[in-house]
Design an enzyme around this catalytic site. Structure first.
Site, PDB file in Angstrom:
ATOM      1  N   TYR A 121      -0.306  -1.165   4.776  1.00 39.84           N
ATOM      2  CA  TYR A 121      -0.485  -2.318   5.668  1.00 39.84           C
ATOM      3  C   TYR A 121       0.215  -2.101   7.004  1.00 39.84           C
ATOM      4  O   TYR A 121       0.690  -3.043   7.633  1.00 39.84           O
ATOM      5  CB  TYR A 121       0.031  -3.597   4.994  1.00 39.84           C
ATOM      6  N   LYS A 164       3.151   7.349  -6.330  1.00 44.41           N
ATOM      7  CA  LYS A 164       2.050   8.249  -6.697  1.00 44.41           C
ATOM      8  C   LYS A 164       2.345   9.594  -6.022  1.00 44.41           C
ATOM      9  O   LYS A 164       1.529  10.162  -5.285  1.00 44.41           O
ATOM     10  CB  LYS A 164       0.716   7.637  -6.216  1.00 44.41           C
ATOM     11  N   ASP A 195      -0.343   4.176 -11.664  1.00 43.74           N
ATOM     12  CA  ASP A 195      -1.378   3.884 -12.666  1.00 43.74           C
ATOM     13  C   ASP A 195      -0.750   3.699 -14.047  1.00 43.74           C
ATOM     14  O   ASP A 195      -1.118   2.778 -14.800  1.00 43.74           O
ATOM     15  CB  ASP A 195      -2.476   4.959 -12.674  1.00 43.74           C
ATOM     16  N   ASP A 219       1.736  -5.162  -3.980  1.00 39.36           N
ATOM     17  CA  ASP A 219       0.825  -6.289  -3.829  1.00 39.36           C
ATOM     18  C   ASP A 219      -0.028  -6.435  -5.090  1.00 39.36           C
ATOM     19  O   ASP A 219      -0.144  -7.521  -5.684  1.00 39.36           O
ATOM     20  CB  ASP A 219      -0.065  -6.021  -2.597  1.00 39.36           C
ATOM     21  N   ASP A 223       0.485  -9.382  -8.347  1.00 44.10           N
ATOM     22  CA  ASP A 223      -0.538 -10.373  -8.733  1.00 44.10           C
ATOM     23  C   ASP A 223      -0.963 -10.171 -10.178  1.00 44.10           C
ATOM     24  O   ASP A 223      -1.175 -11.129 -10.928  1.00 44.10           O
ATOM     25  CB  ASP A 223      -1.762 -10.283  -7.810  1.00 44.10           C
TER      26      ASP A 223
END
Ligand code: ATP
Length: 324
Positions: A121, A164, A195, A219, A223
């Site tokens: 972002y 990652k 993952d 993010d 959620d």
């Protein structure tokens, strides 16, 4: 302690129901806190053509922090997200989401610490005729300060560094800095590919204590984790900077249920508890979280978590429990 001064943004949709609920609970604590209402958001944009003005920013600057409801972001290219502007202006680099089970008997209790200013972002994007390049920015200083924050929460706990790094060089830097900082603070740490972390969060969330990760990964994971503990209506969050902070429920303005007394006020009330803790009002913060648990355990809840009560009934019960 000097008088605390907070800017209060109800915003749009259910923000207009859940923030008054949080203020009712705050009033029950009878603390000496000045509350300054600030009207910003989509409603204001429709009326005046501006979602937020420089004067609004001046009010924010004169306060210690912001208690924020929710703002509708319309799919209009002319509309600039006010939340992104506030995060930038006050350099609110740490997004904190406690994930604690209150509606079921599972012993889920962990915190996601998400870097809030860079990563995917960063806002650096190049639009070409047949491709778009979005730049993922990871800096040593950005990683260092989020790792420091995470370690401050993980002194007696295990820190899970989520990345990652097997694929992304940017994640390699993030990983390296987090490990250095954790070692320096003698924090027990482990690392996990994002993952694998998603998989294990679903299968065995009880094993986690504090997670630190980059912007986009955080993010998504946060959620997803909200679903483990009853959904958006019970999840609080904080956006923390060096000397400023904004506290808000994780959910948005939920126009589908706005104005009908269906909104769960708990996410906003727990955001208030986070605000009190940040300001050093630990006893009062604990009183609010205790009152929430008490009221939920008595079955006084909104329909999203299985109850039959309205927003104001739940808020009223929590205020009375806090006042006791
Ligand atoms: P926005 O456009 O502001 O992001 P949204 O409706 O797309 O709003 P959310 O507000 O995050 O996104 O909500 C998604 C759904 O979750 C809503 O449609 C609503 O049904 C439910 N929801 C969200 N918050 C609450 C809450 N506090 N209480 C009950 N249900 C909620």
């Amino acid at each position: 302690m000097r008088q605390m001064k907070i800017a209060v943004v109800e915003g749009d949709g259910i923000g207009k129901e859940v923030i008054p609920s949080a203020l009712e609970v705050l009033d029950a604590l009878t603390l000496d806190i000045e509350k300054v209402p600030v009207e910003i958001g989509y409603g204001k944009w429709k009326r005046t053509g501006r979602a937020m003005t420089e004067d609004d920013f001046d009010i924010f600057r004169s306060c210690d922090c912001i208690l924020f409801g929710a703002i509708t972001t319309p799919p209009d290219p002319e509309y600039r997200s006010v939340l992104v502007r506030i995060r930038k202006e006050f350099d609110l680099y740490a997004n904190i989401r406690p994930i604690k089970g209150i509606t079921n008997s599972r012993d889920i209790d962990f915190t996601i610490v998400r870097e809030n200013t860079e990563g995917m972002y960063s806002g650096i994007e190049e639009v070409l005729p047949d491709a778009v390049h979005s730049t993922r920015v990871i800096t040593r200083s950005g990683s260092e300060r989020i790792a420091e924050y995470a370690c401050s929460l993980a002194t007696e706990k295990r820190l899970t560094i989520v990345h990652k790094a097997n694929i992304l060089k940017s994640c390699w830097l993030f990983r390296e800095v987090c490990i250095d900082v954790a070692d320096r603070h003698k924090v027990r740490w482990e690392e996990m590919l994002v993952d694998a972390a998603a998989h294990r969060l679903v299968l065995n969330p009880e094993r986690f204590e504090v997670l630190v990760t980059t912007n986009l990964f955080g993010d998504i994971l946060s959620d997803m984790s909200a679903a483990l503990i009853g959904g958006l209506g019970v999840c609080a969050s904080a956006n923390i900077g060096a000397d400023y902070a904004l506290f808000e429920p994780v959910h948005g303005s939920a126009p589908d249920i706005a104005g009908r007394g269906l909104a769960n006020p708990i996410a906003a009330i727990l955001s208030l508890a986070m605000m009190l803790k940040w300001y050093g009002r630990i006893k009062e913060s604990d009183a609010v979280t205790g009152a929430v648990s008490d009221v939920v355990s008595r079955g006084i809840t909104t329909p999203d978590i299985g109850g039959r009560c309205s927003t104001t009934e739940v808020a009223g019960a929590i205020s009375r429990a806090v006042g006791k």
